[in-house]
Design a protein around this motif. Structure first.
Motif, PDB file in Angstrom:
ATOM      1  N   GLY A 125      10.945  38.156  -2.980  1.00 19.00           N
ATOM      2  CA  GLY A 125      10.195  38.881  -1.960  1.00 19.00           C
ATOM      3  C   GLY A 125       9.900  38.061  -0.723  1.00 19.00           C
ATOM      4  O   GLY A 125       8.825  38.190  -0.125  1.00 19.00           O
ATOM      5  N   VAL A 126      10.849  37.207  -0.328  1.00 19.66           N
ATOM      6  CA  VAL A 126      10.692  36.363   0.853  1.00 19.66           C
ATOM      7  C   VAL A 126      11.920  36.520   1.738  1.00 19.66           C
ATOM      8  O   VAL A 126      12.967  36.986   1.296  1.00 19.66           O
ATOM      9  CB  VAL A 126      10.525  34.873   0.466  1.00 19.66           C
ATOM     10  CG1 VAL A 126       9.250  34.662  -0.335  1.00 19.66           C
ATOM     11  CG2 VAL A 126      11.742  34.370  -0.318  1.00 19.66           C
ATOM     12  N   TYR A 127      11.780  36.132   3.005  1.00 14.75           N
ATOM     13  CA  TYR A 127      12.953  36.035   3.856  1.00 14.75           C
ATOM     14  C   TYR A 127      13.796  34.847   3.403  1.00 14.75           C
ATOM     15  O   TYR A 127      13.276  33.837   2.918  1.00 14.75           O
ATOM     16  CB  TYR A 127      12.553  35.796   5.310  1.00 14.75           C
ATOM     17  CG  TYR A 127      11.867  36.950   5.998  1.00 14.75           C
ATOM     18  CD1 TYR A 127      12.557  38.107   6.311  1.00 14.75           C
ATOM     19  CD2 TYR A 127      10.527  36.850   6.359  1.00 14.75           C
ATOM     20  CE1 TYR A 127      11.926  39.156   6.969  1.00 14.75           C
ATOM     21  CE2 TYR A 127       9.892  37.889   7.015  1.00 14.75           C
ATOM     22  CZ  TYR A 127      10.593  39.045   7.307  1.00 14.75           C
ATOM     23  OH  TYR A 127       9.968  40.075   7.948  1.00 14.75           O
ATOM     24  N   SER A 128      15.096  34.947   3.608  1.00 16.22           N
ATOM     25  CA  SER A 128      15.975  33.801   3.456  1.00 16.22           C
ATOM     26  C   SER A 128      16.802  33.681   4.727  1.00 16.22           C
ATOM     27  O   SER A 128      17.261  34.694   5.267  1.00 16.22           O
ATOM     28  CB  SER A 128      16.887  33.950   2.237  1.00 16.22           C
ATOM     29  OG  SER A 128      17.678  32.789   2.067  1.00 16.22           O
ATOM     30  N   GLU A 129      16.963  32.448   5.199  1.00 20.29           N
ATOM     31  CA  GLU A 129      17.647  32.218   6.469  1.00 20.29           C
ATOM     32  C   GLU A 129      18.706  31.134   6.319  1.00 20.29           C
ATOM     33  O   GLU A 129      18.543  30.198   5.543  1.00 20.29           O
ATOM     34  CB  GLU A 129      16.653  31.768   7.540  1.00 20.29           C
ATOM     35  CG  GLU A 129      15.473  32.689   7.752  1.00 20.29           C
ATOM     36  CD  GLU A 129      14.337  31.989   8.493  1.00 20.29           C
ATOM     37  OE1 GLU A 129      13.870  32.538   9.505  1.00 20.29           O
ATOM     38  OE2 GLU A 129      13.934  30.886   8.045  1.00 20.29           O
ATOM     39  N   ALA A 130      19.769  31.264   7.091  1.00 26.11           N
ATOM     40  CA  ALA A 130      20.757  30.194   7.264  1.00 26.11           C
ATOM     41  C   ALA A 130      20.703  29.803   8.732  1.00 26.11           C
ATOM     42  O   ALA A 130      20.956  30.634   9.614  1.00 26.11           O
ATOM     43  CB  ALA A 130      22.144  30.665   6.883  1.00 26.11           C
ATOM     44  N   VAL A 131      20.349  28.549   8.995  1.00 26.58           N
ATOM     45  CA  VAL A 131      20.115  28.089  10.369  1.00 26.58           C
ATOM     46  C   VAL A 131      20.979  26.863  10.630  1.00 26.58           C
ATOM     47  O   VAL A 131      20.929  25.885   9.875  1.00 26.58           O
ATOM     48  CB  VAL A 131      18.628  27.747  10.595  1.00 26.58           C
ATOM     49  CG1 VAL A 131      18.389  27.316  12.040  1.00 26.58           C
ATOM     50  CG2 VAL A 131      17.745  28.936  10.230  1.00 26.58           C
ATOM     51  N   VAL A 132      21.786  26.906  11.688  1.00 27.25           N
ATOM     52  CA  VAL A 132      22.637  25.788  12.056  1.00 27.25           C
ATOM     53  C   VAL A 132      22.042  25.089  13.280  1.00 27.25           C
ATOM     54  O   VAL A 132      21.046  25.553  13.849  1.00 27.25           O
ATOM     55  CB  VAL A 132      24.083  26.255  12.345  1.00 27.25           C
ATOM     56  CG1 VAL A 132      24.670  26.966  11.137  1.00 27.25           C
ATOM     57  CG2 VAL A 132      24.139  27.164  13.575  1.00 27.25           C
ATOM     58  N   VAL A 133      22.654  23.981  13.676  1.00 27.23           N
ATOM     59  CA  VAL A 133      22.215  23.258  14.867  1.00 27.23           C
ATOM     60  C   VAL A 133      23.353  23.275  15.874  1.00 27.23           C
ATOM     61  O   VAL A 133      24.498  22.941  15.543  1.00 27.23           O
ATOM     62  CB  VAL A 133      21.816  21.809  14.534  1.00 27.23           C
ATOM     63  CG1 VAL A 133      21.463  21.049  15.817  1.00 27.23           C
ATOM     64  CG2 VAL A 133      20.642  21.786  13.570  1.00 27.23           C
ATOM     65  N   THR A 134      23.060  23.702  17.097  1.00 30.48           N
ATOM     66  CA  THR A 134      24.029  23.685  18.188  1.00 30.48           C
ATOM     67  C   THR A 134      23.406  22.919  19.351  1.00 30.48           C
ATOM     68  O   THR A 134      22.422  23.378  19.932  1.00 30.48           O
ATOM     69  CB  THR A 134      24.410  25.100  18.631  1.00 30.48           C
ATOM     70  OG1 THR A 134      23.239  25.795  19.085  1.00 30.48           O
ATOM     71  CG2 THR A 134      25.031  25.887  17.487  1.00 30.48           C
ATOM     72  N   GLY A 135      23.960  21.766  19.659  1.00 25.83           N
ATOM     73  CA  GLY A 135      23.390  20.948  20.723  1.00 25.83           C
ATOM     74  C   GLY A 135      21.978  20.516  20.378  1.00 25.83           C
ATOM     75  O   GLY A 135      21.740  19.879  19.355  1.00 25.83           O
ATOM     76  N   GLN A 136      21.019  20.915  21.205  1.00 19.89           N
ATOM     77  CA  GLN A 136      19.618  20.582  20.969  1.00 19.89           C
ATOM     78  C   GLN A 136      18.819  21.812  20.525  1.00 19.89           C
ATOM     79  O   GLN A 136      17.603  21.854  20.678  1.00 19.89           O
ATOM     80  CB  GLN A 136      19.000  19.976  22.239  1.00 19.89           C
ATOM     81  CG  GLN A 136      19.600  18.636  22.616  1.00 19.89           C
ATOM     82  CD  GLN A 136      18.842  17.942  23.731  1.00 19.89           C
ATOM     83  OE1 GLN A 136      17.917  18.479  24.329  1.00 19.89           O
ATOM     84  NE2 GLN A 136      19.232  16.717  24.021  1.00 19.89           N
ATOM     85  N   ASP A 137      19.512  22.770  19.949  1.00 19.21           N
ATOM     86  CA  ASP A 137      18.862  24.002  19.505  1.00 19.21           C
ATOM     87  C   ASP A 137      19.119  24.270  18.029  1.00 19.21           C
ATOM     88  O   ASP A 137      20.185  23.925  17.488  1.00 19.21           O
ATOM     89  CB  ASP A 137      19.389  25.211  20.286  1.00 19.21           C
ATOM     90  CG  ASP A 137      18.945  25.224  21.732  1.00 19.21           C
ATOM     91  OD1 ASP A 137      17.943  24.561  22.050  1.00 19.21           O
ATOM     92  OD2 ASP A 137      19.608  25.895  22.539  1.00 19.21           O
ATOM     93  N   LEU A 138      18.144  24.910  17.397  1.00 20.16           N
ATOM     94  CA  LEU A 138      18.364  25.559  16.117  1.00 20.16           C
ATOM     95  C   LEU A 138      18.903  26.950  16.421  1.00 20.16           C
ATOM     96  O   LEU A 138      18.422  27.633  17.328  1.00 20.16           O
ATOM     97  CB  LEU A 138      17.059  25.682  15.336  1.00 20.16           C
ATOM     98  CG  LEU A 138      16.434  24.371  14.838  1.00 20.16           C
ATOM     99  CD1 LEU A 138      15.015  24.632  14.335  1.00 20.16           C
ATOM    100  CD2 LEU A 138      17.275  23.752  13.732  1.00 20.16           C
TER     101      LEU A 138
END
Length: 266
Positions: A91-104
Motif C-alpha cells: 500500500g505504498v508508492y514505488s518509484e524508479a528514479v535515475v540521475v541525469t546530469g545534476q537532476d533526479l
C-alpha cells in the motif's frame, strides 16, 4: 514490430555483436525479420554510413548505440512488475528514479487510489540534486566531496522540508559524508508534500549506479520506526535481488549468443 522497433532491434543486435562482423541471414533469423525487410533496413544504414558490407556478405557496424541508463526492455518489464507488486502488497508508492546530469529524473512510479498525499513526482518529473533528501545524499556520497565541490555550487544545497531551508557548505558536506558507503537511506519526517521516502541504490553488474528503487508513503506517525525501516529495507533488497537476477540472465544469454555469432565467421 513497427518499422521503428525493427530498426532499433537491428541496431541493438549489431551493438551486441561488438566489433565482430555478422551475417544478415543470422540477423533475420535471430530477430524474426524477413530478409526483404532486413535488406531495406540495411540499405538505409549503409547509405547513411552506419554499416559497412564486406565481400563475404557480412555486416560491420560503424556506430555506437549506448544508453546513458542501460536498462533493457526485459529489465524494464521486470522492474514495472516488481514495483506494482510492492504497491499491491504494501500500500505504498514505488518509484524508479535515475540521475541525469545534476537532476533526479523519475523514470516511473506506481499509483495509489486514493492518493495518500498530493504527490507531484511521477514519470518525467525532474528535481535538482541540490535538495539533499535520501536519494540525493546517497548519490552525492558516491561522488566524493572533492568532485562535488568542483561540479556543484555548494552554497545552494538545502533540505527537503516545506521551507527548503538552506544548508551551509559544511553542513551539506557532513550530511553527504555521513552517507558514504551506504546503499539505503530514508527521510522519516517527510518532505514538503508530506511524503516519506525510503530509497535503495540499484547497481549494474559492474557496480555502476543504475537507478534508485523507492518506497514512498504519507509521513504519518509510526508506532515502531525501527521495525518499519527494517521491513521496508527488506522489501527493497528483495526487489533488487530479483532485478540483479534479470541482469545476470541477460548477460548469460549475451555470452551464449556471442560465441554463436563468432562461429558463423568460419
Amino acid at each position: 514490430m513497427n518499422p521503428n522497433d525493427r530498426l532499433l532491434s537491428v541496431m541493438e543486435y549489431l551493438m551486441a555483436a561488438g566489433d565482430a562482423p555478422v551475417k544478415q541471414v543470422d540477423i533475420a533469423r535471430d530477430l524474426d525479420i524477413s530478409p526483404a525487410t532486413l535488406n531495406r533496413i540495411m540499405k538505409v544504414l549503409y547509405d547513411r554510413g552506419y554499416v559497412f558490407r564486406t565481400s563475404q556478405r557480412f555486416v560491420v557496424p560503424n556506430f555506437r548505440l549506448i544508453k546513458n541508463v542501460p536498462m533493457s526492455e526485459v529489465y524494464l518489464e521486470a522492474l514495472d512488475e516488481i514495483m506494482e507488486e510492492i504497491t499491491a502488497q504494501h500500500g505504498v508508492y514505488s518509484e524508479a528514479v535515475v540521475v541525469t546530469g545534476q537532476d533526479l529524473y523519475w523514470h516511473s512510479r506506481t499509483d495509489l487510489d486514493p492518493p495518500p498525499v498530493a504527490i507531484r513526482a511521477k514519470a518525467g518529473f525532474r528535481r535538482p540534486l541540490y535538495e539533499l533528501d535520501a536519494m540525493s545524499r546517497l548519490y552525492m556520497a558516491r561522488l566524493g566531496w572533492d568532485w562535488i565541490e568542483y561540479q556543484f555550487n555548494i552554497a545552494t544545497f538545502h533540505d527537503n522540508s516545506p521551507a527548503l531551508r538552506p544548508h551551509a557548505p559544511e553542513r551539506a558536506r557532513a550530511l553527504i559524508e555521513a552517507t558514504m558507503g551506504k546503499d539505503f537511506d530514508y527521510d522519516l519526517e517527510g518532505n514538503r508534500v508530506g511524503l516519506r521516502r525510503f530509497a535503495l541504490v540499484v547497481e549494474d553488474l559492474d557496480g555502476n549506479f543504475l537507478h534508485f528503487l523507492t518506497l514512498a508513503e504519507a509521513a504519518t506517525p509510526m508506532a515502531d520506526q525501527e521495525a518499519r525501516i527494517a521491513s521496508y529495507r527488506h522489501v527493497l533488497e528483495g526487489a533488487r535481488a530479483r532485478l540483479t537476477a534479470v541482469m545476470e540472465e541477460e548477460r548469460r544469454a549475451a555470452e551464449i549468443l556471442r560465441p554463436a555469432k563468432m562461429a558463423g565467421l568460419g
